[in-house]
Each structure stands twice: as structure tokens, then as C-alpha cells.
Write an enzyme that holds these catalytic residues in place. Structure first.
Site, PDB file in Angstrom:
ATOM      1  N   HIS A  67      -3.074   2.555   6.558  1.00  0.00           N
ATOM      2  CA  HIS A  67      -3.984   1.410   6.756  1.00  0.00           C
ATOM      3  C   HIS A  67      -4.348   1.303   8.233  1.00  0.00           C
ATOM      4  CE1 HIS A  67      -2.259  -0.196   2.793  1.00  0.00           C
ATOM      5  NE2 HIS A  67      -3.488   0.247   2.576  1.00  0.00           N
ATOM      6  N   GLU A  70      -2.988  -1.301  10.995  1.00  0.00           N
ATOM      7  CA  GLU A  70      -1.545  -1.433  11.190  1.00  0.00           C
ATOM      8  C   GLU A  70      -1.096  -0.515  12.332  1.00  0.00           C
ATOM      9  OE1 GLU A  70      -1.472  -2.400   6.442  1.00  0.00           O
ATOM     10  OE2 GLU A  70      -0.160  -0.799   7.150  1.00  0.00           O
ATOM     11  N   ARG A 125      -9.060  -1.967   7.088  1.00  0.00           N
ATOM     12  CA  ARG A 125      -7.849  -1.477   6.384  1.00  0.00           C
ATOM     13  C   ARG A 125      -8.091  -0.125   5.693  1.00  0.00           C
ATOM     14  NH1 ARG A 125      -3.272  -3.600   3.043  1.00  0.00           N
ATOM     15  NH2 ARG A 125      -3.346  -2.690   0.965  1.00  0.00           N
ATOM     16  N   HIS A 195       4.121   1.137   7.298  1.00  0.00           N
ATOM     17  CA  HIS A 195       3.048   0.131   7.271  1.00  0.00           C
ATOM     18  C   HIS A 195       3.464  -1.065   8.126  1.00  0.00           C
ATOM     19  CE1 HIS A 195       0.556   1.613   3.784  1.00  0.00           C
ATOM     20  NE2 HIS A 195       1.632   2.354   3.627  1.00  0.00           N
ATOM     21  N   GLU A 269       7.499  -1.983   5.807  1.00  0.00           N
ATOM     22  CA  GLU A 269       6.570  -2.941   6.399  1.00  0.00           C
ATOM     23  C   GLU A 269       7.224  -3.346   7.728  1.00  0.00           C
ATOM     24  OE1 GLU A 269       3.540  -3.709   5.639  1.00  0.00           O
ATOM     25  OE2 GLU A 269       3.326  -4.739   3.705  1.00  0.00           O
TER      26      GLU A 269
HETATM   27  N1  LIG Z   1       3.220   1.227  -3.039  1.00  0.00           N
HETATM   28  C1  LIG Z   1       3.089  -0.150  -2.646  1.00  0.00           C
HETATM   29  C2  LIG Z   1       4.214  -0.560  -1.695  1.00  0.00           C
HETATM   30  C3  LIG Z   1       4.152  -2.056  -1.486  1.00  0.00           C
HETATM   31  C4  LIG Z   1       2.870  -2.518  -0.823  1.00  0.00           C
HETATM   32  C5  LIG Z   1       2.726  -1.963   0.559  1.00  0.00           C
HETATM   33  C6  LIG Z   1       1.581  -2.622   1.318  1.00  0.00           C
HETATM   34  C7  LIG Z   1       1.521  -2.053   2.690  1.00  0.00           C
HETATM   35 SE1  LIG Z   1       0.156  -2.899   3.769  1.00  0.00          SE
HETATM   36  C8  LIG Z   1       0.241  -2.413   0.606  1.00  0.00           C
HETATM   37  O1  LIG Z   1      -0.142  -1.245   0.414  1.00  0.00           O
HETATM   38  O2  LIG Z   1      -0.372  -3.402   0.239  1.00  0.00           O
HETATM   39 ZN   LIG Z   2      -0.388  -1.017   4.949  1.00  0.00          ZN
HETATM   40 ZN   LIG Z   3       1.402  -4.289   4.973  1.00  0.00          ZN
END
Ligand SMILES: NCCCCC[C@@H](C[SeH])C(=O)O
Ligand SMILES: [Zn+2]
Ligand SMILES: [Zn+2]
Length: 307
Positions: A67, A70, A125, A195, A269
Site C-alpha cells: 500500500h 504506508e 493506497r 503494512h 501492521e
Molecule cells: N490479508 C489481510 C490482512 C489483514 C488486513 C491488512 C490490511 C493492511 Se493496510 C489491509 O490490507 O487492509
Molecule cells: Zn496496508
Molecule cells: Zn493497514
């Protein structure tokens, strides 16, 4: 031109120059390979870290920058490479890791998006692909993998920030990475994707509420990694399956890698929990990277012990 710095958010151009110089700095420990180009034609470059060996070694794959906004994520991948090369030979765990395994690092997955956040829209994003029929640009790479594709927690609206794409792996960046991991799946034992933000250590599944077959082991390792991370500056992470720990989200890279057979599959995250969010100040790059190194090394050590 600005020089590259491990404690600044570097432009794509500085990162590309850095990759070229660091990958020729130590041919016994690092090499680079382009695994394909982005939609706008930028070279997706994987750095392979590990003691050079004539035979294939078990490996860990880590990507950053899925993304675009980030920015702390690509900063960590750059920090990781610097730490690995500079502590090999002195840090016993890093030396053991790079002797026994390879670590593939993709510092910037979504390069077009990352460049766009530097020039046009800091909060972008998605990818930057466009297709006739819609005025909206890009798809969410973390909804475009072939894992429960577009079933929940994703949108089929091209204007949505979680647009799943027109089909699985419709985004060339996703296809390039999926192809690379498929080509190397016999050696790849762990998949880690970085992320931000929220301070979470997530693992499959996000495309369904059902627990993964390896749930208890994945949770145990995540809790150990989070504790290691917290030991440095007290930063608190929550560990758990994506669907219940953050939100349901189909088409994710971690779920896809896990279903391909890469058991140790994690999504980080990174900092923070919302005070700065995606705009994490550069002053927090160093502490964030230092604490995250401890979590990575915890996971890597566990994977090594369970080869
Ligand atoms: N495979 C999805 C893991 C959980 C969500 C991770 C977040 C990172 Se910004 C997303 O992709 O919305
Ligand atoms: Zn992300
Ligand atoms: Zn995220």
C-alpha cells in the site's frame, strides 16, 4: 539529488539507486533480481540475502509497500537489509540465519503507487492501473490475490480503495509477486508482509472467520514475536487472525501464501495506533525498525528451528 537515508522516507529514485549500490557491495551475501515491471514500467526488484550457495536454501519472503501511503513499511525493508548485512558475522542469530536460509526482500511492491504518494496524493493506497470503462484508477493489491477473491471485505467498485480488481492477479504487480512465490514455493517456508498502521501481528485467515489448520502454532509464534517487539520500547501489539483481529478482507497476500503451503504467513501492521497514522514522523523510523527487527528475528529463529 537527495542522498539515501535509513532514517528518512526515501523517494523511489533514491531507493532504486540504493538497491543498485547495496546489491553490488557484497556479492557473497546479497544479489538483486527484477521479477517484472509495474503497470507504469518500473522494475520490481527483489534483494536476495544469504550466504551464497550452489544449492537452493530454505527461504523467507518479505515484502514492503503493498500500500502506497504506508511509508514506514518500505523504510523497514531498507532497514532490514542494512541490519542483515552489517550484523552478519557479529550477530550470531543473523549469521546463523543467513548461513542456513535465504531472505528474499521486496522493498517496494507497489512502486507506481509509492511514487504517486510523493508527487500527487500522499494518501493514495492502490496501484495506478487504469482500464477503459472507468475513470477511477488502481486496485488494492491486498484484495487482488487469488484467495477467496472479492468475497468479503473488498469492493467490486473500481473507485473504492479496496477494489479487488477485475479478476484475481489482474494487477501486474500482484501477478509478478505471485509468479515469483509460486516458482520458489518449494523453498519458501515463511511469508511476511509489512503494512501500517495499528500495531497488529496478523495471520490467516482474513477471507473467512474459520481458523487456520495451524492456528494455535501461528498464534503462539505471533505472541512470542509481539513480546520480543514490546521488550525494546514497550510498544504493544495485538496478535490474531485477520478476520477477527482487524476486519474480514478477502484476496490478501498472506491468506494466498498460506493456502499455497507457506505455513508461517504473517501481516504486520506497524506503528502507530492512530495519532499520526500513515504520516508517522521520520523520528519514529529508527525505533520502529529496531523493535520490528526483534519480531522478525523471533519468527525467523522459530522457522529455522522447525525446518
Ligand atoms: N490479508 C489481510 C490482512 C489483514 C488486513 C491488512 C490490511 C493492511 Se493496510 C489491509 O490490507 O487492509
Ligand atoms: Zn496496508
Ligand atoms: Zn493497514
Amino acid at each position: 539529488p537527495r542522498a539515501h537515508s535509513y532514517t528518512k522516507y526515501n523517494t523511489w529514485s533514491d531507493i532504486q539507486n540504493w538497491m543498485n549500490s547495496i546489491s553490488s557491495s557484497n556479492p557473497n551475501l546479497i544479489s538483486k533480481q527484477v521479477i517484472g515491471n509495474t503497470y507504469e514500467g518500473r522494475p520490481m526488484t527483489v534483494l536476495k540475502l544469504g550466504k551464497a550457495s550452489s544449492s537452493a536454501k530454505p527461504a523467507i519472503f518479505m515484502d514492503c509497500g503493498i500500500h502506497a501511503r504506508e511509508w514506514i513499511s518500505p523504510a523497514f525493508c531498507q532497514w532490514f537489509v542494512k541490519e542483515a548485512l552489517s550484523t552478519y558475522g557479529s550477530d550470531s542469530q543473523m549469521t546463523s540465519l543467513l548461513n542456513q536460509m535465504d531472505v528474499f526482500v521486496l522493498p517496494v511492491f507497489n512502486i507506481d503507487g509509492y511514487a504517486y504518494t510523493h508527487t500527487n496524493n500522499r494518501m493514495w493506497r492502490k496501484t495506478r492501473s487504469s482500464r477503459s470503462g472507468s475513470s477511477c484508477v488502481g486496485a488494492d493489491p491486498n484484495r487482488n490475490f487469488d484467495a477467496g477473491w472479492c468475497t468479503l471485505g473488498a469492493s467490486s467498485n473500481p473507485c473504492s480503495d479496496t477494489f479487488c480488481g477485475y479478476s484475481p492477479e489482474s494487477e501486474i504487480e500482484v501477478k509478478n509477486v505471485a509468479d515469483f512465490i509460486r516458482r520458489n514455493k518449494s523453498v519458501i517456508k515463511a511469508y511476511i508482509t509489512m503494512h501500517s498502521y495499528s500495531q497488529l501481528l496478523l495471520f490467516p485467515y482474513s477471507y473467512k472467520y474459520g481458523l487456520a489448520a495451524d492456528h494455535s502454532e501461528l498464534l503462539k509464534v505471533a505472541q512470542g514475536a509481539s513480546a520480543a517487539l514490546q521488550s525494546l520500547y514497550g510498544t504493544r501489539y495485538t496478535s490474531g487472525p485477520g478476520a477477527t483481529t482487524i476486519y474480514p478482507a478477502a484476496g490478501g497476500s498472506d491468506d494466498w501464501a498460506y493456502d499455497l503451503g507457506v505455513k508461517y504467513s504473517y501481516t504486520f501492521e506497524l506503528r502507530d495506533t492512530g495519532r499520526y497514522g500513515f504520516l508517522l514522523p521520520e523520528s519514529q523510523i529508527k525505533p520502529t525498525c529496531e523493535e520490528t527487527m526483534l519480531a522478525f528475528k523471533y519468527i525467523a529463529a522459530y522457522v529455522q528451528k522447525n525446518l
